[in-house]
Design an enzyme around this catalytic site. Structure first.
Site, PDB file in Angstrom:
ATOM      1  N   GLN A  19       2.760   3.106   2.231  1.00 28.65           N
ATOM      2  CA  GLN A  19       4.152   3.020   2.654  1.00 28.65           C
ATOM      3  C   GLN A  19       4.860   1.828   2.019  1.00 28.65           C
ATOM      4  O   GLN A  19       6.027   1.915   1.643  1.00 28.65           O
ATOM      5  CB  GLN A  19       4.231   2.929   4.180  1.00 28.65           C
ATOM      6  CG  GLN A  19       3.924   4.218   4.911  1.00 28.65           C
ATOM      7  CD  GLN A  19       4.957   5.312   4.677  1.00 28.65           C
ATOM      8  OE1 GLN A  19       6.116   5.036   4.363  1.00 28.65           O
ATOM      9  NE2 GLN A  19       4.540   6.551   4.834  1.00 28.65           N
ATOM     10  N   GLY A  41       0.822  -1.209   0.000  1.00 34.14           N
ATOM     11  CA  GLY A  41       0.000   0.000   0.000  1.00 34.14           C
ATOM     12  C   GLY A  41       0.848   1.247   0.000  1.00 34.14           C
ATOM     13  O   GLY A  41       1.963   1.272  -0.537  1.00 34.14           O
ATOM     14  N   GLU A  93      -7.936  27.818   0.533  1.00 33.08           N
ATOM     15  CA  GLU A  93      -6.755  28.618   0.867  1.00 33.08           C
ATOM     16  C   GLU A  93      -5.916  28.008   1.992  1.00 33.08           C
ATOM     17  O   GLU A  93      -4.823  28.502   2.271  1.00 33.08           O
ATOM     18  CB  GLU A  93      -7.179  30.047   1.227  1.00 33.08           C
ATOM     19  CG  GLU A  93      -7.698  30.825   0.028  1.00 33.08           C
ATOM     20  CD  GLU A  93      -7.807  32.322   0.301  1.00 33.08           C
ATOM     21  OE1 GLU A  93      -6.833  32.891   0.833  1.00 33.08           O
ATOM     22  OE2 GLU A  93      -8.851  32.902  -0.021  1.00 33.08           O
ATOM     23  N   HIS A 153       5.333   2.342  12.237  1.00 33.83           N
ATOM     24  CA  HIS A 153       4.594   3.107  13.245  1.00 33.83           C
ATOM     25  C   HIS A 153       4.620   2.271  14.519  1.00 33.83           C
ATOM     26  O   HIS A 153       4.537   1.044  14.467  1.00 33.83           O
ATOM     27  CB  HIS A 153       3.157   3.341  12.764  1.00 33.83           C
ATOM     28  CG  HIS A 153       2.260   4.057  13.741  1.00 33.83           C
ATOM     29  ND1 HIS A 153       2.710   5.072  14.558  1.00 33.83           N
ATOM     30  CD2 HIS A 153       0.942   3.921  14.024  1.00 33.83           C
ATOM     31  CE1 HIS A 153       1.689   5.522  15.284  1.00 33.83           C
ATOM     32  NE2 HIS A 153       0.625   4.835  14.991  1.00 33.83           N
TER      33      HIS A 153
END
Length: 339
Positions: A31, A29, A234, A111
């Site tokens: 990573q 996927g 923005e 992680h």
């Protein structure tokens, strides 16, 4: 203030520890595809575990890999890098990884979630390491291809072989992280700061701020299109300025009117009550409450997760945004895949 963490670069992160070794990437996927391709391009032998008939499996085949089962990948590899979703990992570990995780191998995480909260507990005779790029996988890949890299956090949780740090440094070097800098940390700090950042600022905090701003303007009678531009479109322009030069450069780049409004009104929006709630969120993370809640949500079929997602997906800011982005082809607007 604690001492600044030192950055490690390529000269202190040789590839030697992975030369002649086999690295398995479990899951191709976001990573996974980046780590797999970057390590291969750095001269490391890489095998990929993924279902061949899935979109990610087909992508792996397109990129020249021959996906195998998790079991076969773990058997063959010296370093096993798990890039599967956090909630999926414990089940896959128990069924397909643990039986083949022999002494001397290295278990690699991107992680710290499952190791830190002990939903995965590898045996004492394997290395447990982490390399966590501070950016999404597509950026890890694109920065590598253009000769750069995404900064990485590196941690050694268990050093069974005496070479765990060298292995993780070689991994970070192989994906391009040591080009821009690697910071050594531990699984606890990476995991808890990452969860907090996602929940309170980067995802949860920002998404809720955007929705609240949009609702305030539209409820006051302003057109949703104008509210979208002010509260969503923005955001990227401001974040890019902060990314390039911090808050100071952003404030230098905007008008004096905007800067005065920032300095005087911002603290009224993110006020002491908001910070107090952030502290509660951090306490839920560090106590393990959030991890237990998330595990229970996943094991219960993700009903609340899906309900909340659909509720936000149909929010007027999303409906307005989808319509406006179609009118701006230069944005190359994206939608998540269906199903």
């Amino acid at each position: 203030m604690p001492e600044p963490l030192k950055m490690i670069y390529e000269k202190d992160a040789p590839l030697d520890a992975l030369q002649g070794k086999t690295v398995a990437i479990l899951g191709f996927g976001s990573q996974g595809h980046a780590h797999g391709q970057n390590l291969r391009d750095s001269g490391i032998k890489v095998i990929v575990a993924n279902r061949k008939d899935s979109p990610n499996g087909k992508l792996a085949i397109q990129q020249g890999f021959d996906p195998v089962s998790v079991e076969d990948a773990v058997k063959a590899a010296d370093l096993i890098i798990v890039t599967l979703p956090d909630e999926v990992q414990p089940g896959v570990y128990a069924k397909s990884i643990a039986p083949h995780l022999k002494a001397g191998k290295a278990f690699g995480a991107t992680h710290g979630f499952n190791i830190h909260f002990k939903t995965i507990v590898p045996p004492k005779d394997v290395d447990i390491v982490m390399v966590a790029p501070k950016g999404p996988g597509h950026l890890v890949r694109s920065e590598f291809e253009r000769g750069g890299g995404v900064p990485c956090l590196l941690a050694v949780h268990q050093n069974a072989t005496g070479k765990a740090r060298e292995i993780s440094l070689a991994w970070a070097r192989g994906i391009g992280g040591a080009r821009s800098g690697v910071i050594e940390t531990n699984f606890k700090d990476e995991c808890e700061t990452d969860l907090f950042g996602e929940q309170a600022v980067l995802c949860g905090g920002l998404a809720s701020l955007i929705k609240a701003g949009f609702e305030t303007l539209t409820e006051a009678g302003y057109p949703p299109e104008m509210a979208y531009f002010e509260c969503v479109h923005e955001v990227k322009l401001i974040v890019d300025l902060i990314y390039q030069g911090g808050l100071d450069y952003m404030r230098y780049s905007i008008s004096n009117t905007a800067e005065y409004g920032d300095l005087t009104r911002g603290p009224r929006v993110v006020n002491p009550a908001v910070k107090a709630e952030m502290k509660k969120i951090l306490a839920e993370i560090t106590s393990g409450q959030f991890a237990k809640e998330w595990r229970a949500e996943y094991e219960g079929g993700m009903k609340n997760f899906k309900r909340l997602y659909e509720q936000d997906n149909s929010h007027p800011v999303e409906v307005t945004g989808r319509r406006l982005r179609k009118m701006m082809p230069w944005l190359k607007a994206k939608e998540p895949p269906k199903g």
